[in-house]
Design a protein around this motif. Sequence first.
Motif, PDB file in Angstrom:
ATOM      1  N   HIS A 181       0.823  -1.218   0.000  1.00 12.93           N
ATOM      2  CA  HIS A 181       0.000   0.000   0.000  1.00 12.93           C
ATOM      3  C   HIS A 181       0.850   1.258   0.000  1.00 12.93           C
ATOM      4  O   HIS A 181       0.647   2.164   0.799  1.00 12.93           O
ATOM      5  CB  HIS A 181      -0.960  -0.018   1.196  1.00 12.93           C
ATOM      6  N   GLU A 182       1.788   1.313  -0.908  1.00  8.73           N
ATOM      7  CA  GLU A 182       2.739   2.419  -0.981  1.00  8.73           C
ATOM      8  C   GLU A 182       2.038   3.782  -1.059  1.00  8.73           C
ATOM      9  O   GLU A 182       2.341   4.700  -0.296  1.00  8.73           O
ATOM     10  CB  GLU A 182       3.640   2.195  -2.204  1.00  8.73           C
ATOM     11  N   ASN A 183       1.091   3.884  -1.986  1.00  7.67           N
ATOM     12  CA  ASN A 183       0.385   5.158  -2.180  1.00  7.67           C
ATOM     13  C   ASN A 183      -0.348   5.601  -0.929  1.00  7.67           C
ATOM     14  O   ASN A 183      -0.286   6.753  -0.515  1.00  7.67           O
ATOM     15  CB  ASN A 183      -0.633   4.992  -3.319  1.00  7.67           C
ATOM     16  N   GLU A 184      -1.060   4.651  -0.330  1.00 12.02           N
ATOM     17  CA  GLU A 184      -1.852   4.945   0.865  1.00 12.02           C
ATOM     18  C   GLU A 184      -0.948   5.334   2.030  1.00 12.02           C
ATOM     19  O   GLU A 184      -1.278   6.213   2.813  1.00 12.02           O
ATOM     20  CB  GLU A 184      -2.701   3.728   1.243  1.00 12.02           C
ATOM     21  N   LEU A 185       0.199   4.663   2.139  1.00  8.08           N
ATOM     22  CA  LEU A 185       1.145   5.009   3.203  1.00  8.08           C
ATOM     23  C   LEU A 185       1.626   6.448   3.037  1.00  8.08           C
ATOM     24  O   LEU A 185       1.673   7.228   3.980  1.00  8.08           O
ATOM     25  CB  LEU A 185       2.357   4.062   3.162  1.00  8.08           C
ATOM     26  N   ARG A 186       1.940   6.804   1.806  1.00  7.05           N
ATOM     27  CA  ARG A 186       2.434   8.150   1.515  1.00  7.05           C
ATOM     28  C   ARG A 186       1.363   9.202   1.834  1.00  7.05           C
ATOM     29  O   ARG A 186       1.637  10.234   2.437  1.00  7.05           O
ATOM     30  CB  ARG A 186       2.830   8.210   0.034  1.00  7.05           C
ATOM     31  N   GLN A 187       0.136   8.918   1.415  1.00 10.34           N
ATOM     32  CA  GLN A 187      -0.970   9.851   1.642  1.00 10.34           C
ATOM     33  C   GLN A 187      -1.232  10.047   3.140  1.00 10.34           C
ATOM     34  O   GLN A 187      -1.448  11.164   3.603  1.00 10.34           O
ATOM     35  CB  GLN A 187      -2.256   9.334   0.962  1.00 10.34           C
ATOM     36  N   THR A 188      -1.220   8.948   3.887  1.00 10.76           N
ATOM     37  CA  THR A 188      -1.479   9.052   5.330  1.00 10.76           C
ATOM     38  C   THR A 188      -0.412   9.904   6.003  1.00 10.76           C
ATOM     39  O   THR A 188      -0.723  10.802   6.791  1.00 10.76           O
ATOM     40  CB  THR A 188      -1.502   7.646   5.974  1.00 10.76           C
ATOM     41  N   ALA A 189       0.832   9.661   5.652  1.00 11.46           N
ATOM     42  CA  ALA A 189       1.935  10.418   6.251  1.00 11.46           C
ATOM     43  C   ALA A 189       1.823  11.903   5.913  1.00 11.46           C
ATOM     44  O   ALA A 189       2.086  12.771   6.747  1.00 11.46           O
ATOM     45  CB  ALA A 189       3.272   9.857   5.763  1.00 11.46           C
ATOM     46  N   LEU A 190       1.395  12.176   4.692  1.00 13.08           N
ATOM     47  CA  LEU A 190       1.276  13.561   4.220  1.00 13.08           C
ATOM     48  C   LEU A 190       0.289  14.359   5.059  1.00 13.08           C
ATOM     49  O   LEU A 190       0.407  15.565   5.202  1.00 13.08           O
ATOM     50  CB  LEU A 190       0.806  13.519   2.751  1.00 13.08           C
ATOM     51  N   HIS A 191      -0.707  13.687   5.616  1.00 14.13           N
ATOM     52  CA  HIS A 191      -1.768  14.389   6.354  1.00 14.13           C
ATOM     53  C   HIS A 191      -1.559  14.398   7.858  1.00 14.13           C
ATOM     54  O   HIS A 191      -2.429  14.848   8.591  1.00 14.13           O
ATOM     55  CB  HIS A 191      -3.130  13.782   5.988  1.00 14.13           C
ATOM     56  N   LEU A 192      -0.433  13.892   8.318  1.00  8.72           N
ATOM     57  CA  LEU A 192      -0.167  13.930   9.762  1.00  8.72           C
ATOM     58  C   LEU A 192       0.677  15.167  10.076  1.00  8.72           C
ATOM     59  O   LEU A 192       1.855  15.221   9.704  1.00  8.72           O
ATOM     60  CB  LEU A 192       0.570  12.658  10.201  1.00  8.72           C
ATOM     61  N   PRO A 193       0.084  16.168  10.730  1.00  9.06           N
ATOM     62  CA  PRO A 193       0.802  17.441  10.914  1.00  9.06           C
ATOM     63  C   PRO A 193       2.123  17.286  11.657  1.00  9.06           C
ATOM     64  O   PRO A 193       3.064  18.018  11.386  1.00  9.06           O
ATOM     65  CB  PRO A 193      -0.191  18.302  11.700  1.00  9.06           C
ATOM     66  N   TYR A 194       2.214  16.316  12.585  1.00  7.95           N
ATOM     67  CA  TYR A 194       3.451  16.225  13.364  1.00  7.95           C
ATOM     68  C   TYR A 194       4.637  15.741  12.537  1.00  7.95           C
ATOM     69  O   TYR A 194       5.779  15.826  12.974  1.00  7.95           O
ATOM     70  CB  TYR A 194       3.261  15.394  14.637  1.00  7.95           C
ATOM     71  N   LEU A 195       4.370  15.247  11.328  1.00  9.16           N
ATOM     72  CA  LEU A 195       5.476  14.830  10.472  1.00  9.16           C
ATOM     73  C   LEU A 195       5.977  15.976   9.597  1.00  9.16           C
ATOM     74  O   LEU A 195       7.037  15.878   8.993  1.00  9.16           O
ATOM     75  CB  LEU A 195       5.037  13.669   9.569  1.00  9.16           C
ATOM     76  N   HIS A 196       5.185  17.061   9.515  1.00 10.92           N
ATOM     77  CA  HIS A 196       5.545  18.133   8.587  1.00 10.92           C
ATOM     78  C   HIS A 196       5.430  19.506   9.240  1.00 10.92           C
ATOM     79  O   HIS A 196       6.403  20.205   9.442  1.00 10.92           O
ATOM     80  CB  HIS A 196       4.625  18.093   7.357  1.00 10.92           C
ATOM     81  N   ASP A 197       4.189  19.851   9.599  1.00  8.56           N
ATOM     82  CA  ASP A 197       3.872  21.207  10.010  1.00  8.56           C
ATOM     83  C   ASP A 197       4.599  21.614  11.292  1.00  8.56           C
ATOM     84  O   ASP A 197       5.044  22.735  11.426  1.00  8.56           O
ATOM     85  CB  ASP A 197       2.354  21.326  10.193  1.00  8.56           C
ATOM     86  N   PHE A 198       4.686  20.719  12.246  1.00  9.41           N
ATOM     87  CA  PHE A 198       5.446  21.053  13.454  1.00  9.41           C
ATOM     88  C   PHE A 198       6.410  19.935  13.832  1.00  9.41           C
ATOM     89  O   PHE A 198       6.548  19.556  14.973  1.00  9.41           O
ATOM     90  CB  PHE A 198       4.540  21.446  14.627  1.00  9.41           C
TER      91      PHE A 198
END
Lengths: 202, 478
Positions: A181-198
Motif C-alpha cells: 500500500h505504498e500510495n496509501e502510506l504516503r498519503q497518510t503520512a502527508l496528512h499527519l501534521p506532526y510529520l511536517h507542520d510542526f
Amino acid sequence: MTPVPITTVEGRAIALQGHDIDTDRIIPARFLKIISFSGLGNHVFADDRAAAGGRHPFDYPEYQGARILVVNRNFGCGSSREHAPQALRRWGIAAVIGESFAEIFASNCLALGMPCLRGETRVVEGIQQLVQEQPDVHFRLTLAASTLHGLDRHWPLMIESGPQTMLLSGCWDATSLLLSHENELRQTALHLPYLHDFAPPG
Amino acid sequence: MSTGTLYDKVWALHRVAELPGGQTQLFIGLHLIHEVTSPQAFAMLGERGLGVRHPERTVATVDHIVPTTDQGRPLADPLAEAMLSALEKNCADHGLRLHGFDSGQQGIVHVIAPELGLSQPGMTIACGDSHTSTHGAFGAIAFGIGTSQVRDVLASQSLALDKLNVRRISIHGSLAPGVFAKDVALHIIRRLGVKSGVGHAYEFAGSCVAAMAMEERMTLCNMAIEAGARCGYVNPDQVCFNYLHNRPCAPRGAAWQRAVAWWRSLASDGDAVYDDEVSMDAGEIAPTVTWGITPGQAMAVDEVVPTPDQLPPGERPLAQEAYRYMDLRPGQPIAGTPVDVCFIGSCTNGRISDLRDAALVARGRHVADGMKAFVVPGSQQVAQAAEAEGLDAVFTQAGFEWRRPGCSMCLAMNPDRLEGRQLSASSSNRNFKGRQGSASGRTLLMSPAMVAAAAISGVVTDVRTMLSTAKHTRTGPD
C-alpha cells in the motif's frame, strides 16, 4: 515471502491448566539475552518445569511431539516478548486453544502463523480432560470452520475474522501486504501534521 | 462502537488501508526500540532485503540488559555486550538515532521518550515492550508489539491491527496523603481484574486524573497493560502541554501554537460515545500492595490477605497457588511482613517525582539492618536531576545504594536479581513468579514511598504512619 495458508493443524494435544499464565513463565527473561530465536524451544516453561521436578506436561513422554496446546484464561499475559510463542513453536506447538488470550500474545502468535482459538470454559475443560485421559488422541483443527475434531467428537471454537482471514489466505506474515500500500502510506503520512507542520527541530 | 473519543480520532487519522478480513493498516508515528526485542527484527529485514522506511521515526536506547553499577565497555556479561553491540550496529547500518551511555540521554525507553518530548498527543506510538502504554499519558495511542511487528514497523512504518473498544475509567475526587498514582493503578486492576482490558483501550478520566501531574499519569497508563489493556490514555490538556513545552523534540515558536491547537482538537468530545464506562472514588483508595502472583492480587496495606471465601470462585485456584508461592496465609495482615530486598525504579516508578516521594520517607532515617535497598533512576537525565537536588545523598546516607539507569530488577536481565526465596518490596509492575530473577523469588508491588517505608522499617509498612512527621508535599514541578 510466498503466502503460506494455514487451514488445518493436525496432531496430538497437550493440556496446561491454570489461569493468567504470563510470558515470563513461558520463557523466563534470562533466556532473552540472545540475538536470534533459535534454541528457545529447550527453555519453554524452564522455571515451572524445574520447580515441578519433571512432573510437568511439557516433560511427560506422552506429550512429546504434541502440536496443539490447550490452556485456560488470559494465557500469555504480561510481557510482549515474542520469545514466548517462538519458544512454544520451537518446542513443537503449532496452534493454541484457550478460554482467552492476552492481546499481544495472540497477535505475536498470528505473526508466526500460529492460530489462537478460543472456546467456552466447558469446551476447553472438556478437551483438556480428554487430552489428560487419552494423550494419544489425534486431533484435527479446522480454521475455516473454527472446529476441533478428535475421536468421533467435535468442539466449536472461535476466532476473530481478521486473524482467521489472514491465516487462511496466508497473509499472516503481514510485511508484504503492508508494503503493497505504498500510495496509501504516503498519503497518510502527508496528512499527519506532526510529520511536517510542526516536526521536531533537527 | 465508540465514537468521538481520542482513540477514534487518532485511529482515523492514522488509517492507511482496510485489510482483507477486516483488520486495519495503521500508520505508526513514533517507533521506539531497545536491545532485547529488536535484533531478530533487523535480521528478518536483512533476510528479505528490506530497509527502514522512515529512519527518522525510530528512536533507540539500551535499557533492559544494562548493569547498574559498572557500565564500562565491554560490559562484563558477554551476552549483554553482544546485545548492545548488535543494537549499535543495527542503528548505525540503518541511520537510526541511538541514545547510548555516552549520550547523557540513555535510560528506560518509556522514561526517555517523554522527557525528550518525543511522545506527543495524537501520535501512534509502538515499541517492542508491553509498557509502551505509558506514552498514552500524552493522549497518544501507544501500545506494545512483538518482534515480528517491530520488523513490520521498520519496513513499512505501519501495522495490521484490530480496532479496540474504548472503556472510560473515571476516578473522581482527590487522593489522600500517602496515596499515589501507583495505588490508583493497583486499585483499578484489583477491582476490574487482570484480563478486563483485553480488547479495550482504557481512557483514564475524572477529576482525580485531571489533577495528576504528567509523571503520575505515566504511572497510571504504564499499568494499563497489567489490567489487560494494550493501551491506556489520558486526554491532552494544559498539564500535558506545560510538560512538553521546551522539551528538546517538542515543536517550537509558531509551530508550538499550531501543535497545541491540533492537540486540543484530539481530546475526546463531550458527547463521545464509549463502549463501556466505569467510575471509582479516589477517596476509597488506600496505599495498596500486592500479595499474590498477579498485579490483580492486591490489597490495601491495612487489610488482611483475602481468604478464599472472600474471592469469586473463579479466582480461588490462583489464590491457592499464590498463598503457597508467596508463603502468605489467608487472613494474615500484610503489614509487618519481613522484606529482604527493596527496589525503587522501573518504567512505572523511576522518574524524578517518584524519587522525591521516596526520598521524603528516607530523609533522616536509615534502612533496617541487613536490608538490601537500592534506587535505580529511570534515565541519565533523572539521575542528573536527582543528584542536582541532592536526592542521591539522601538515599545513600539512609543506606540505599544509588545506581546507574536501566530496567534493573524489574525483570532482572542484568545482575540485579533476587536470590532464592527472597521477598522484595518493589516499585515495578509485575509480581509474576520468577519475575525478579530467582525462580522462587517473591515480589510485593507498591508505590516508591511504600518501598522506602519498607526499607526503613524492614517490614511492609503503611507509609502514612511515616509521613506524619515529614510533611507530604511535592517538592518541585515535574
